[in-house]
Design a protein around this motif. Structure first.
Motif, PDB file in Angstrom:
ATOM      1  N   THR A  81      -3.213 -14.581  -7.245  1.00  0.00           N
ATOM      2  CA  THR A  81      -4.030 -14.365  -8.384  1.00  0.00           C
ATOM      3  C   THR A  81      -4.143 -13.034  -8.707  1.00  0.00           C
ATOM      4  O   THR A  81      -3.680 -11.940  -8.097  1.00  0.00           O
ATOM      5  N   PRO A  82      -4.736 -12.646  -9.966  1.00  0.00           N
ATOM      6  CA  PRO A  82      -4.719 -11.193 -10.396  1.00  0.00           C
ATOM      7  C   PRO A  82      -5.415 -10.215  -9.317  1.00  0.00           C
ATOM      8  O   PRO A  82      -5.118  -9.133  -9.114  1.00  0.00           O
ATOM      9  N   GLU A  83      -6.518 -10.850  -8.656  1.00  0.00           N
ATOM     10  CA  GLU A  83      -6.804 -10.061  -7.770  1.00  0.00           C
ATOM     11  C   GLU A  83      -6.437  -9.976  -6.380  1.00  0.00           C
ATOM     12  O   GLU A  83      -6.696  -8.926  -5.733  1.00  0.00           O
ATOM     13  N   SER A  84      -5.605 -10.899  -5.996  1.00  0.00           N
ATOM     14  CA  SER A  84      -4.827 -10.715  -4.826  1.00  0.00           C
ATOM     15  C   SER A  84      -3.428 -11.265  -5.017  1.00  0.00           C
ATOM     16  O   SER A  84      -3.322 -12.276  -4.766  1.00  0.00           O
ATOM     17  N   PRO A  85      -2.503 -10.460  -5.690  1.00  0.00           N
ATOM     18  CA  PRO A  85      -1.180 -11.090  -6.028  1.00  0.00           C
ATOM     19  C   PRO A  85      -0.417 -11.249  -4.689  1.00  0.00           C
ATOM     20  O   PRO A  85      -0.859 -10.378  -3.850  1.00  0.00           O
ATOM     21  N   GLN A  86       0.318 -12.005  -4.684  1.00  0.00           N
ATOM     22  CA  GLN A  86       1.295 -12.536  -3.447  1.00  0.00           C
ATOM     23  C   GLN A  86       2.666 -12.091  -3.569  1.00  0.00           C
ATOM     24  O   GLN A  86       3.583 -12.170  -2.826  1.00  0.00           O
ATOM     25  N   CYS A  87       2.984 -11.436  -4.654  1.00  0.00           N
ATOM     26  CA  CYS A  87       4.447 -10.620  -4.757  1.00  0.00           C
ATOM     27  C   CYS A  87       4.305  -9.281  -5.702  1.00  0.00           C
ATOM     28  O   CYS A  87       3.277  -9.292  -6.544  1.00  0.00           O
ATOM     29  N   GLY A  88       5.254  -8.405  -5.516  1.00  0.00           N
ATOM     30  CA  GLY A  88       5.226  -7.152  -6.333  1.00  0.00           C
ATOM     31  C   GLY A  88       5.347  -7.513  -7.816  1.00  0.00           C
ATOM     32  O   GLY A  88       4.711  -6.669  -8.672  1.00  0.00           O
ATOM     33  N   PHE A  89       6.270  -8.273  -8.048  1.00  0.00           N
ATOM     34  CA  PHE A  89       6.411  -8.541  -9.502  1.00  0.00           C
ATOM     35  C   PHE A  89       5.215  -9.059 -10.276  1.00  0.00           C
ATOM     36  O   PHE A  89       4.926  -8.740 -11.475  1.00  0.00           O
ATOM     37  N   SER A  90       4.797 -10.000  -9.778  1.00  0.00           N
ATOM     38  CA  SER A  90       3.284 -10.557 -10.257  1.00  0.00           C
ATOM     39  C   SER A  90       2.123  -9.593 -10.364  1.00  0.00           C
ATOM     40  O   SER A  90       1.462  -9.509 -11.288  1.00  0.00           O
ATOM     41  N   SER A  91       2.281  -8.609  -9.230  1.00  0.00           N
ATOM     42  CA  SER A  91       1.242  -7.386  -9.217  1.00  0.00           C
ATOM     43  C   SER A  91       1.471  -6.671 -10.488  1.00  0.00           C
ATOM     44  O   SER A  91       0.466  -6.206 -11.093  1.00  0.00           O
ATOM     45  N   LYS A  92       2.902  -6.359 -10.587  1.00  0.00           N
ATOM     46  CA  LYS A  92       3.294  -5.366 -11.706  1.00  0.00           C
ATOM     47  C   LYS A  92       2.516  -5.945 -13.164  1.00  0.00           C
ATOM     48  O   LYS A  92       1.818  -5.325 -13.929  1.00  0.00           O
ATOM     49  N   VAL A  93       2.798  -7.195 -13.498  1.00  0.00           N
ATOM     50  CA  VAL A  93       2.317  -7.743 -14.721  1.00  0.00           C
ATOM     51  C   VAL A  93       0.909  -7.843 -14.843  1.00  0.00           C
ATOM     52  O   VAL A  93       0.259  -7.515 -15.780  1.00  0.00           O
ATOM     53  N   ALA A  94       0.222  -8.193 -13.648  1.00  0.00           N
ATOM     54  CA  ALA A  94      -1.376  -8.403 -13.710  1.00  0.00           C
ATOM     55  C   ALA A  94      -1.675  -6.849 -13.927  1.00  0.00           C
ATOM     56  O   ALA A  94      -2.728  -6.777 -14.711  1.00  0.00           O
ATOM     57  N   GLU A  95      -1.169  -5.760 -13.296  1.00  0.00           N
ATOM     58  CA  GLU A  95      -1.595  -4.458 -13.654  1.00  0.00           C
ATOM     59  C   GLU A  95      -1.538  -3.802 -15.286  1.00  0.00           C
ATOM     60  O   GLU A  95      -2.135  -3.247 -15.634  1.00  0.00           O
ATOM     61  N   ILE A  96      -0.217  -4.439 -15.693  1.00  0.00           N
ATOM     62  CA  ILE A  96       0.054  -4.163 -17.255  1.00  0.00           C
ATOM     63  C   ILE A  96      -1.012  -4.715 -18.010  1.00  0.00           C
ATOM     64  O   ILE A  96      -1.606  -4.024 -18.788  1.00  0.00           O
ATOM     65  N   LEU A  97      -1.265  -5.954 -17.772  1.00  0.00           N
ATOM     66  CA  LEU A  97      -2.406  -6.707 -18.589  1.00  0.00           C
ATOM     67  C   LEU A  97      -3.789  -5.841 -18.308  1.00  0.00           C
ATOM     68  O   LEU A  97      -4.688  -5.836 -19.541  1.00  0.00           O
ATOM     69  N   LYS A  98      -4.062  -5.402 -17.214  1.00  0.00           N
ATOM     70  CA  LYS A  98      -5.230  -4.809 -16.902  1.00  0.00           C
ATOM     71  C   LYS A  98      -5.186  -3.377 -17.677  1.00  0.00           C
ATOM     72  O   LYS A  98      -6.429  -3.249 -18.138  1.00  0.00           O
ATOM     73  N   ALA A  99      -4.270  -2.967 -17.751  1.00  0.00           N
ATOM     74  CA  ALA A  99      -4.119  -1.569 -18.530  1.00  0.00           C
ATOM     75  C   ALA A  99      -4.348  -1.607 -19.939  1.00  0.00           C
ATOM     76  O   ALA A  99      -5.052  -0.989 -20.630  1.00  0.00           O
ATOM     77  N   TRP A 100      -3.754  -3.040 -20.420  1.00  0.00           N
ATOM     78  CA  TRP A 100      -4.114  -3.170 -21.973  1.00  0.00           C
ATOM     79  C   TRP A 100      -5.520  -3.802 -22.181  1.00  0.00           C
ATOM     80  O   TRP A 100      -5.877  -3.792 -23.271  1.00  0.00           O
ATOM     81  N   GLU A 101      -6.096  -4.090 -21.116  1.00  0.00           N
ATOM     82  CA  GLU A 101      -7.656  -4.476 -21.279  1.00  0.00           C
ATOM     83  C   GLU A 101      -7.731  -5.832 -22.131  1.00  0.00           C
ATOM     84  O   GLU A 101      -8.619  -5.964 -23.024  1.00  0.00           O
ATOM     85  N   VAL A 102      -6.969  -6.583 -21.712  1.00  0.00           N
ATOM     86  CA  VAL A 102      -7.028  -7.894 -22.592  1.00  0.00           C
ATOM     87  C   VAL A 102      -7.353  -9.150 -21.492  1.00  0.00           C
ATOM     88  O   VAL A 102      -7.054  -9.127 -20.520  1.00  0.00           O
ATOM     89  N   PRO A 103      -8.222 -10.295 -21.966  1.00  0.00           N
ATOM     90  CA  PRO A 103      -8.652 -11.327 -21.219  1.00  0.00           C
ATOM     91  C   PRO A 103      -7.308 -11.982 -21.062  1.00  0.00           C
ATOM     92  O   PRO A 103      -6.694 -12.315 -22.129  1.00  0.00           O
ATOM     93  N   TYR A 104      -7.402 -12.791 -19.967  1.00  0.00           N
ATOM     94  CA  TYR A 104      -6.232 -13.600 -19.897  1.00  0.00           C
ATOM     95  C   TYR A 104      -6.503 -14.565 -18.727  1.00  0.00           C
ATOM     96  O   TYR A 104      -7.575 -14.451 -17.917  1.00  0.00           O
ATOM     97  N   GLN A 105      -5.720 -15.834 -18.613  1.00  0.00           N
ATOM     98  CA  GLN A 105      -5.966 -16.607 -17.555  1.00  0.00           C
ATOM     99  C   GLN A 105      -4.548 -16.981 -16.841  1.00  0.00           C
ATOM    100  O   GLN A 105      -3.653 -16.346 -17.337  1.00  0.00           O
ATOM    101  N   SER A 106      -4.726 -17.287 -15.651  1.00  0.00           N
ATOM    102  CA  SER A 106      -3.437 -17.143 -14.905  1.00  0.00           C
ATOM    103  C   SER A 106      -3.636 -18.466 -14.068  1.00  0.00           C
ATOM    104  O   SER A 106      -4.456 -19.098 -13.866  1.00  0.00           O
ATOM    105  N   PHE A 107      -2.327 -18.676 -13.366  1.00  0.00           N
ATOM    106  CA  PHE A 107      -2.162 -19.925 -12.518  1.00  0.00           C
ATOM    107  C   PHE A 107      -1.167 -19.523 -11.280  1.00  0.00           C
ATOM    108  O   PHE A 107      -0.223 -18.816 -11.556  1.00  0.00           O
ATOM    109  N   ASN A 108      -1.825 -19.913 -10.169  1.00  0.00           N
ATOM    110  CA  ASN A 108      -1.096 -19.449  -9.072  1.00  0.00           C
ATOM    111  C   ASN A 108      -0.027 -20.770  -8.585  1.00  0.00           C
ATOM    112  O   ASN A 108      -0.600 -21.605  -8.152  1.00  0.00           O
ATOM    113  N   VAL A 109       1.359 -20.179  -8.776  1.00  0.00           N
ATOM    114  CA  VAL A 109       2.322 -21.194  -8.838  1.00  0.00           C
ATOM    115  C   VAL A 109       2.432 -21.822  -7.139  1.00  0.00           C
ATOM    116  O   VAL A 109       2.882 -22.723  -6.783  1.00  0.00           O
ATOM    117  N   LEU A 110       1.883 -20.728  -6.208  1.00  0.00           N
ATOM    118  CA  LEU A 110       2.107 -20.967  -4.839  1.00  0.00           C
ATOM    119  C   LEU A 110       1.109 -22.343  -4.282  1.00  0.00           C
ATOM    120  O   LEU A 110       1.133 -22.902  -3.473  1.00  0.00           O
TER     121      LEU A 110
END
Length: 241
Positions: free
Chosen positions: A40-69
């Motif tokens: 999840t954005p609050e607890s990513p389970q891989c570095g690549f997912s964490s990177k994209v979540a941090e990029i979206l956080k930096a742009w300050e946009v709302p979004y939804q996500s799905f944990n494929v695991l």
């Protein structure tokens, strides 16, 4: 005008008979920006997912996500849906954007901002500030800075064994739990100062935190060894093993 980032993690229907492609379509219809990721954005389970979540956080946009695991059918389904075999996958306005490297490149060159403006017409979408430079300071200067600015958080990136051998007052060990706390809840204007044995590991940590948006970051360039030599000789010298 800035707006609060909302990034709820969506759950699948849990019905094994439901077509994964139909589920994916439904998810993408629920938010202009949607991220399929590991964790999840609050607890990513891989570095690549964490990177994209941090990029979206930096742009300050709302979004939804799905944990494929959490759902193997969706995990495979999104690969087929986009004809893209890796996770994470970012969608904007139901259109596939790319994985972590593509999103990072588009964020840096401004293309991501253009897509976000289309996704949120009327919103003030502004690019995140570029990472600041790490301030390299020798131990003697660092001691002076800390004396004048006691609010600076002093972070030790060495091993627990090294810390037991020699330590600096008012410092804390930077373990994974603290990293997650800092990234998740600390104000990015909080001043941080990093140290290790001789300045190399702490330089890498400093650069990482500036890349995550922290605005005032110091590295003690000669480490605790320099502190022992030039600030406080009572601190033991040791060989890094």
């Amino acid at each position: 005008m800035k707006f609060k980032v909302v990034s709820p993690n969506v759950e699948s229907s849990g019905n094994s008979g439901t077509d994964p492609q139909a589920q994916i379509e439904q998810m993408l219809s629920g938010s202009p920006v949607f991220l399929f990721m590991k964790g999840t954005p609050e607890s990513p389970q891989c570095g690549f997912s964490s990177k994209v979540a941090e990029i979206l956080k930096a742009w300050e946009v709302p979004y939804q996500s799905f944990n494929v695991l959490s759902d193997e059918n969706i995990r495979q389904g999104v690969k087929d849906f986009a004809n893209w075999q890796t996770i994470p996958q970012l969608y904007i306005n139901k259109e596939f954007v790319g994985g972590s490297d593509v999103v990072e490149e588009m964020s840096n060159n401004g293309e991501l901002g253009d897509l976000l403006k289309e996704a949120f017409p009327g919103r003030d979408i502004t690019p995140p500030p570029p990472p600041v430079e790490v301030q390299e300071v020798a131990a003697l200067e660092a001691a002076s800075i800390l004396k004048e600015n006691p609010e600076i958080r002093l972070l030790d990136v060495r091993t627990q064994h090294e810390r037991e051998t020699a330590s600096l007052d008012n410092s804390v060990l930077l373990d994974q739990e603290l990293v997650e706390e800092i990234l998740g809840s600390w104000d990015q204007n909080t001043p941080l100062m990093f140290f290790c044995h001789m300045g190399e590991r702490s330089r890498q940590a400093s650069q990482y935190f500036t890349s995550q948006g922290f605005q005032q970051v110091y590295n003690i360039s000669d480490g605790i060894k320099g502190w022992s030599s030039n600030v406080d000789s009572s601190i033991p010298q040791y060989e890094n093993s």
